[in-house]
Scaffold this motif. Structure first.
Motif, PDB file in Angstrom:
ATOM      1  N   PRO A   3     -39.988-100.384 -16.347  1.00  0.00           N
ATOM      2  CA  PRO A   3     -39.735 -99.956 -14.967  1.00  0.00           C
ATOM      3  C   PRO A   3     -39.343 -98.491 -14.919  1.00  0.00           C
ATOM      4  CG  PRO A   3     -37.913-101.257 -15.821  1.00  0.00           C
ATOM      5  CD  PRO A   3     -39.004-101.351 -16.833  1.00  0.00           C
ATOM      6  N   SER A   4     -39.757 -97.827 -13.831  1.00  0.00           N
ATOM      7  CA  SER A   4     -39.444 -96.400 -13.685  1.00  0.00           C
ATOM      8  C   SER A   4     -37.958 -96.215 -13.454  1.00  0.00           C
ATOM      9  CB  SER A   4     -40.233 -95.810 -12.507  1.00  0.00           C
ATOM     10  OG  SER A   4     -39.888 -96.475 -11.323  1.00  0.00           O
ATOM     11  N   LYS A   5     -37.450 -95.113 -13.980  1.00  0.00           N
ATOM     12  CA  LYS A   5     -36.038 -94.831 -13.825  1.00  0.00           C
ATOM     13  C   LYS A   5     -35.765 -94.219 -12.452  1.00  0.00           C
ATOM     14  CE  LYS A   5     -35.142 -94.062 -18.739  1.00  0.00           C
ATOM     15  NZ  LYS A   5     -34.624 -93.099 -19.731  1.00  0.00           N
ATOM     16  N   ARG A   6     -34.770 -94.739 -11.801  1.00  0.00           N
ATOM     17  CA  ARG A   6     -34.394 -94.221 -10.492  1.00  0.00           C
ATOM     18  C   ARG A   6     -33.227 -93.262 -10.667  1.00  0.00           C
ATOM     19  NH1 ARG A   6     -33.557 -98.945  -6.296  1.00  0.00           N
ATOM     20  NH2 ARG A   6     -33.467 -97.105  -4.951  1.00  0.00           N
ATOM     21  N   PRO A   7     -33.212 -92.166  -9.895  1.00  0.00           N
ATOM     22  CA  PRO A   7     -32.097 -91.230 -10.001  1.00  0.00           C
ATOM     23  C   PRO A   7     -30.823 -91.895  -9.538  1.00  0.00           C
ATOM     24  CG  PRO A   7     -33.492 -90.686  -8.119  1.00  0.00           C
ATOM     25  CD  PRO A   7     -34.200 -91.755  -8.885  1.00  0.00           C
ATOM     26  N   PRO A   8     -29.709 -91.566 -10.151  1.00  0.00           N
ATOM     27  CA  PRO A   8     -28.455 -92.184  -9.761  1.00  0.00           C
ATOM     28  C   PRO A   8     -28.091 -91.853  -8.322  1.00  0.00           C
ATOM     29  CG  PRO A   8     -28.070 -90.319 -11.218  1.00  0.00           C
ATOM     30  CD  PRO A   8     -29.544 -90.574 -11.216  1.00  0.00           C
ATOM     31  N   ALA A   9     -27.310 -92.759  -7.712  1.00  0.00           N
ATOM     32  CA  ALA A   9     -26.957 -92.580  -6.301  1.00  0.00           C
ATOM     33  C   ALA A   9     -26.227 -91.264  -6.068  1.00  0.00           C
ATOM     34  CB  ALA A   9     -26.088 -93.751  -5.842  1.00  0.00           C
ATOM     35  N   GLY A  10     -25.390 -90.859  -7.024  1.00  0.00           N
ATOM     36  CA  GLY A  10     -24.660 -89.609  -6.863  1.00  0.00           C
ATOM     37  C   GLY A  10     -25.587 -88.420  -6.734  1.00  0.00           C
ATOM     38  N   TRP A  11     -26.700 -88.427  -7.489  1.00  0.00           N
ATOM     39  CA  TRP A  11     -27.670 -87.333  -7.409  1.00  0.00           C
ATOM     40  C   TRP A  11     -28.332 -87.309  -6.031  1.00  0.00           C
ATOM     41  CZ3 TRP A  11     -32.970 -86.776  -6.749  1.00  0.00           C
ATOM     42  CH2 TRP A  11     -33.498 -85.539  -7.130  1.00  0.00           C
ATOM     43  N   ILE A  12     -28.655 -88.465  -5.503  1.00  0.00           N
ATOM     44  CA  ILE A  12     -29.272 -88.548  -4.178  1.00  0.00           C
ATOM     45  C   ILE A  12     -28.341 -87.984  -3.116  1.00  0.00           C
ATOM     46  CG2 ILE A  12     -30.001 -90.173  -2.389  1.00  0.00           C
ATOM     47  CD1 ILE A  12     -32.081 -89.810  -4.514  1.00  0.00           C
ATOM     48  N   GLU A  13     -27.051 -88.263  -3.247  1.00  0.00           N
ATOM     49  CA  GLU A  13     -26.102 -87.790  -2.254  1.00  0.00           C
ATOM     50  C   GLU A  13     -26.034 -86.270  -2.204  1.00  0.00           C
ATOM     51  OE1 GLU A  13     -22.377 -89.591  -3.031  1.00  0.00           O
ATOM     52  OE2 GLU A  13     -22.988 -91.598  -2.372  1.00  0.00           O
ATOM     53  N   PHE A  14     -26.411 -85.611  -3.283  1.00  0.00           N
ATOM     54  CA  PHE A  14     -26.356 -84.152  -3.308  1.00  0.00           C
ATOM     55  C   PHE A  14     -27.655 -83.498  -2.839  1.00  0.00           C
ATOM     56  CE2 PHE A  14     -22.722 -84.958  -6.069  1.00  0.00           C
ATOM     57  CZ  PHE A  14     -21.822 -84.004  -5.595  1.00  0.00           C
ATOM     58  N   LEU A  15     -28.636 -84.295  -2.444  1.00  0.00           N
ATOM     59  CA  LEU A  15     -29.884 -83.719  -1.948  1.00  0.00           C
ATOM     60  C   LEU A  15     -29.665 -82.809  -0.735  1.00  0.00           C
ATOM     61  CD1 LEU A  15     -32.637 -86.466  -2.317  1.00  0.00           C
ATOM     62  CD2 LEU A  15     -32.579 -84.193  -3.346  1.00  0.00           C
ATOM     63  N   PRO A  16     -28.834 -83.203   0.255  1.00  0.00           N
ATOM     64  CA  PRO A  16     -28.596 -82.273   1.377  1.00  0.00           C
ATOM     65  C   PRO A  16     -28.044 -80.929   0.918  1.00  0.00           C
ATOM     66  CG  PRO A  16     -27.836 -84.466   1.954  1.00  0.00           C
ATOM     67  CD  PRO A  16     -28.188 -84.503   0.498  1.00  0.00           C
ATOM     68  N   ALA A  17     -27.135 -80.954  -0.068  1.00  0.00           N
ATOM     69  CA  ALA A  17     -26.580 -79.698  -0.575  1.00  0.00           C
ATOM     70  C   ALA A  17     -27.665 -78.865  -1.250  1.00  0.00           C
ATOM     71  CB  ALA A  17     -25.445 -79.991  -1.553  1.00  0.00           C
ATOM     72  N   ILE A  18     -28.508 -79.511  -2.038  1.00  0.00           N
ATOM     73  CA  ILE A  18     -29.564 -78.794  -2.769  1.00  0.00           C
ATOM     74  C   ILE A  18     -30.562 -78.181  -1.787  1.00  0.00           C
ATOM     75  CG2 ILE A  18     -31.472 -79.067  -4.392  1.00  0.00           C
ATOM     76  CD1 ILE A  18     -29.816 -81.344  -5.681  1.00  0.00           C
ATOM     77  N   VAL A  19     -30.977 -78.963  -0.793  1.00  0.00           N
ATOM     78  CA  VAL A  19     -31.967 -78.476   0.172  1.00  0.00           C
ATOM     79  C   VAL A  19     -31.385 -77.360   1.024  1.00  0.00           C
ATOM     80  CG1 VAL A  19     -33.366 -79.113   2.171  1.00  0.00           C
ATOM     81  CG2 VAL A  19     -33.216 -80.666   0.211  1.00  0.00           C
ATOM     82  N   ALA A  20     -30.147 -77.546   1.525  1.00  0.00           N
ATOM     83  CA  ALA A  20     -29.517 -76.503   2.339  1.00  0.00           C
ATOM     84  C   ALA A  20     -29.342 -75.227   1.535  1.00  0.00           C
ATOM     85  CB  ALA A  20     -28.170 -76.998   2.860  1.00  0.00           C
ATOM     86  N   PHE A  21     -28.880 -75.367   0.301  1.00  0.00           N
ATOM     87  CA  PHE A  21     -28.713 -74.199  -0.570  1.00  0.00           C
ATOM     88  C   PHE A  21     -30.035 -73.470  -0.763  1.00  0.00           C
ATOM     89  CE2 PHE A  21     -29.199 -72.676  -4.982  1.00  0.00           C
ATOM     90  CZ  PHE A  21     -28.306 -71.608  -4.954  1.00  0.00           C
ATOM     91  N   GLY A  22     -31.089 -74.217  -1.067  1.00  0.00           N
ATOM     92  CA  GLY A  22     -32.384 -73.595  -1.315  1.00  0.00           C
ATOM     93  C   GLY A  22     -32.922 -72.854  -0.115  1.00  0.00           C
ATOM     94  N   PHE A  23     -32.857 -73.479   1.071  1.00  0.00           N
ATOM     95  CA  PHE A  23     -33.387 -72.827   2.268  1.00  0.00           C
ATOM     96  C   PHE A  23     -32.596 -71.572   2.615  1.00  0.00           C
ATOM     97  CE2 PHE A  23     -35.832 -76.658   3.213  1.00  0.00           C
ATOM     98  CZ  PHE A  23     -36.953 -76.114   3.811  1.00  0.00           C
ATOM     99  N   VAL A  24     -31.269 -71.674   2.626  1.00  0.00           N
ATOM    100  CA  VAL A  24     -30.449 -70.526   3.011  1.00  0.00           C
ATOM    101  C   VAL A  24     -30.615 -69.384   2.014  1.00  0.00           C
ATOM    102  CG1 VAL A  24     -28.077 -69.730   3.351  1.00  0.00           C
ATOM    103  CG2 VAL A  24     -28.787 -71.955   4.257  1.00  0.00           C
ATOM    104  N   LEU A  25     -30.632 -69.712   0.732  1.00  0.00           N
ATOM    105  CA  LEU A  25     -30.762 -68.664  -0.294  1.00  0.00           C
ATOM    106  C   LEU A  25     -32.124 -67.989  -0.231  1.00  0.00           C
ATOM    107  CD1 LEU A  25     -29.480 -67.304  -2.831  1.00  0.00           C
ATOM    108  CD2 LEU A  25     -30.684 -69.038  -4.185  1.00  0.00           C
ATOM    109  N   VAL A  26     -33.186 -68.769  -0.221  1.00  0.00           N
ATOM    110  CA  VAL A  26     -34.537 -68.190  -0.276  1.00  0.00           C
ATOM    111  C   VAL A  26     -34.850 -67.399   0.984  1.00  0.00           C
ATOM    112  CG1 VAL A  26     -36.987 -68.742  -0.379  1.00  0.00           C
ATOM    113  CG2 VAL A  26     -35.387 -69.928  -1.886  1.00  0.00           C
ATOM    114  N   VAL A  27     -34.552 -67.967   2.150  1.00  0.00           N
ATOM    115  CA  VAL A  27     -34.822 -67.247   3.395  1.00  0.00           C
ATOM    116  C   VAL A  27     -33.933 -66.010   3.493  1.00  0.00           C
ATOM    117  CG1 VAL A  27     -34.797 -67.394   5.918  1.00  0.00           C
ATOM    118  CG2 VAL A  27     -35.595 -69.332   4.562  1.00  0.00           C
ATOM    119  N   GLY A  28     -32.682 -66.130   3.045  1.00  0.00           N
ATOM    120  CA  GLY A  28     -31.798 -64.978   3.078  1.00  0.00           C
ATOM    121  C   GLY A  28     -32.283 -63.843   2.199  1.00  0.00           C
TER     122      GLY A  28
END
Length: 416
Positions: A3-28
């Motif tokens: 079976p494929s490995k699923r990312p841990p729940a803690g990693w999923i919870e940080f997706l908003p932080a990762i996406v927000a960081f990426g957009f603000v940094l790159v656009v900035g």
């Protein structure tokens, strides 16, 4: 095959932080998001993120104020595009519509992809992105100082190219840092939340942006008041008076006159009002203020914007455009009465600073500033959403996905 490995729940919870960081940094770092190609690429990425949220998230809720804000900003983008029919600069009007669409899509992405539990990660990711841009800007200014700019002088203005815009960008980060420091519980987390101030405060000082310095105490005061740290309205007024007085002095350190608005803004606003009187019903069309200014300017200076989002919107898009803008940006503030949540307080402080500065400058034209402002608006809507809101239906998801697909095709065409 196992079976494929699923990312841990803690990693999923940080997706908003990762996406927000990426957009603000790159656009900035991409000129502050000032150029249309940056909007289109950011919009395309936002459409992908929003579509993924619609497909992957099991439970998505949208409250009444969410729909009102989304509907108003979406209608504003459509009205901006429609103004190309009577605009003297139809191409400019369509470009302005793309930016308005970017902000409407950014709000949709936040509302669909973030729940109340992810608000800390969302705000922390935005703060980290602002701090990253601040570190780059400060390092470039100190270690590779640019030549004296004919318009910006020796003020810190890169990578945005405009010291006032990057100044308010830093202010949003400072207010978020203070708000998050109040929200967290451990000394280590509090220290981590405040650490961006080591970069953002000196960077803000080097901008010599009077408007940004004035927005800072306003944002901080709103944050403290909404969070309950300041309960007396008298104390709030005193805090604002002292803070704004100090801000005027600090913002005038770069050799500027000791004034509240600056020397030329009254001229910009008076000409913008003449534009309103000349086109009272529909406005002159999005993106046309610069041309109107050249024909009616009382001083020999070139400007492209009226240095006031709300007055320029009234001049270019008429009463309907201003109404849609006010509804779209005002809806997140409606649910703040009696709120004490520290995360809501942090977002409300930064959002108030954003709105105040947008009223006296042209932050709306810089996608990085606008995206952080819209992100805070989304955080306010999520943080003040009633608990009994029902999830959206499968049919609503399908309609939203179809709309995203159509917009994606449009953006690809515009990119080409």
């Amino acid at each position: 095959m196992g079976p494929s490995k699923r990312p841990p729940a803690g990693w999923i919870e940080f997706l908003p932080a990762i996406v927000a960081f990426g957009f603000v940094l790159v656009v900035g770092l991409s000129g502050g998001g000032f150029f249309p190609r940056t909007w289109r690429l950011a919009l395309l990425a936002l459409l992908l993120v929003t579509g993924a949220a619609l497909v992957a998230r099991e439970r998505i809720v949208l409250g009444r104020r969410d729909w009102v804000a989304l509907g108003a900003l979406g209608a504003l983008a459509a009205w901006t595009a429609a103004s190309s029919r009577w605009s003297s600069l139809p191409t400019a009007s369509l470009i302005e519509a793309e930016r308005a669409l970017l902000y409407a899509t950014a709000l949709l992405a936040v509302l669909l992809g973030v729940g109340s539990r992810e608000l800390p990660q969302l705000l922390a990711g935005a703060l980290a992105g602002i701090a990253g841009v601040g570190a780059y800007a400060l390092g470039r200014y100190v270690f590779s100082p640019p030549p004296l700019d004919p318009f910006q002088g020796s003020h810190l203005h890169e990578p945005f190219g405009y010291s006032n815009a990057i100044g308010i960008f830093f202010v949003l980060g400072i207010v978020l840092a203070v708000g998050l420091a109040v929200a967290v519980r451990t000394p280590t987390a509090r220290l981590a939340a405040l650490s961006p101030l080591l970069v953002l405060l000196p960077a803000l000082y080097l901008t010599s942006s009077r408007g940004a310095w004035i927005a800072l105490p306003v944002g901080a005061a709103v944050c403290l008041y909404v969070g309950g740290a300041v309960r007396s309205r008298f104390a709030l007024v005193v805090l604002l008076a002292v803070g704004i007085g100090a801000a005027i002095v600090l913002g005038s350190e770069g050799g500027q006159a000791l004034t509240l608005f600056g020397e030329n803004r009254p001229h910009y606003w008076r000409v913008a009002w003449e534009d309103v009187e000349a086109n009272p019903a529909l406005g002159s069309g999005a993106g046309t203020f610069g041309a109107f200014w050249l024909e009616h300017r009382p001083v020999d200076e070139f400007v492209h914007d009226a240095h006031s989002l709300f007055l320029e919107t009234l001049a270019e898009l008429g009463p309907l455009g201003l109404t849609l803008l006010v509804i779209g940006l005002g809806a997140p503030l409606v649910g703040l009465s009696g709120r004490q949540d520290p995360l809501v307080a942090a977002a409300s402080g930064a959002y108030s600073a954003f709105l105040l500065h947008a009223a006296v400058d042209w932050d709306w034209e810089f996608g990085a500033v606008g995206l952080v402002g819209i992100l805070c608006a989304g955080a306010l809507l999520i943080g003040t959403r009633p608990g009994d809101v029902q999830p959206i239906s499968v049919g609503t998801r399908a309609v939203l996905l179809a709309a995203l697909l159509a917009l994606g095709v449009l953006v690809v065409v515009r990119l080409a």
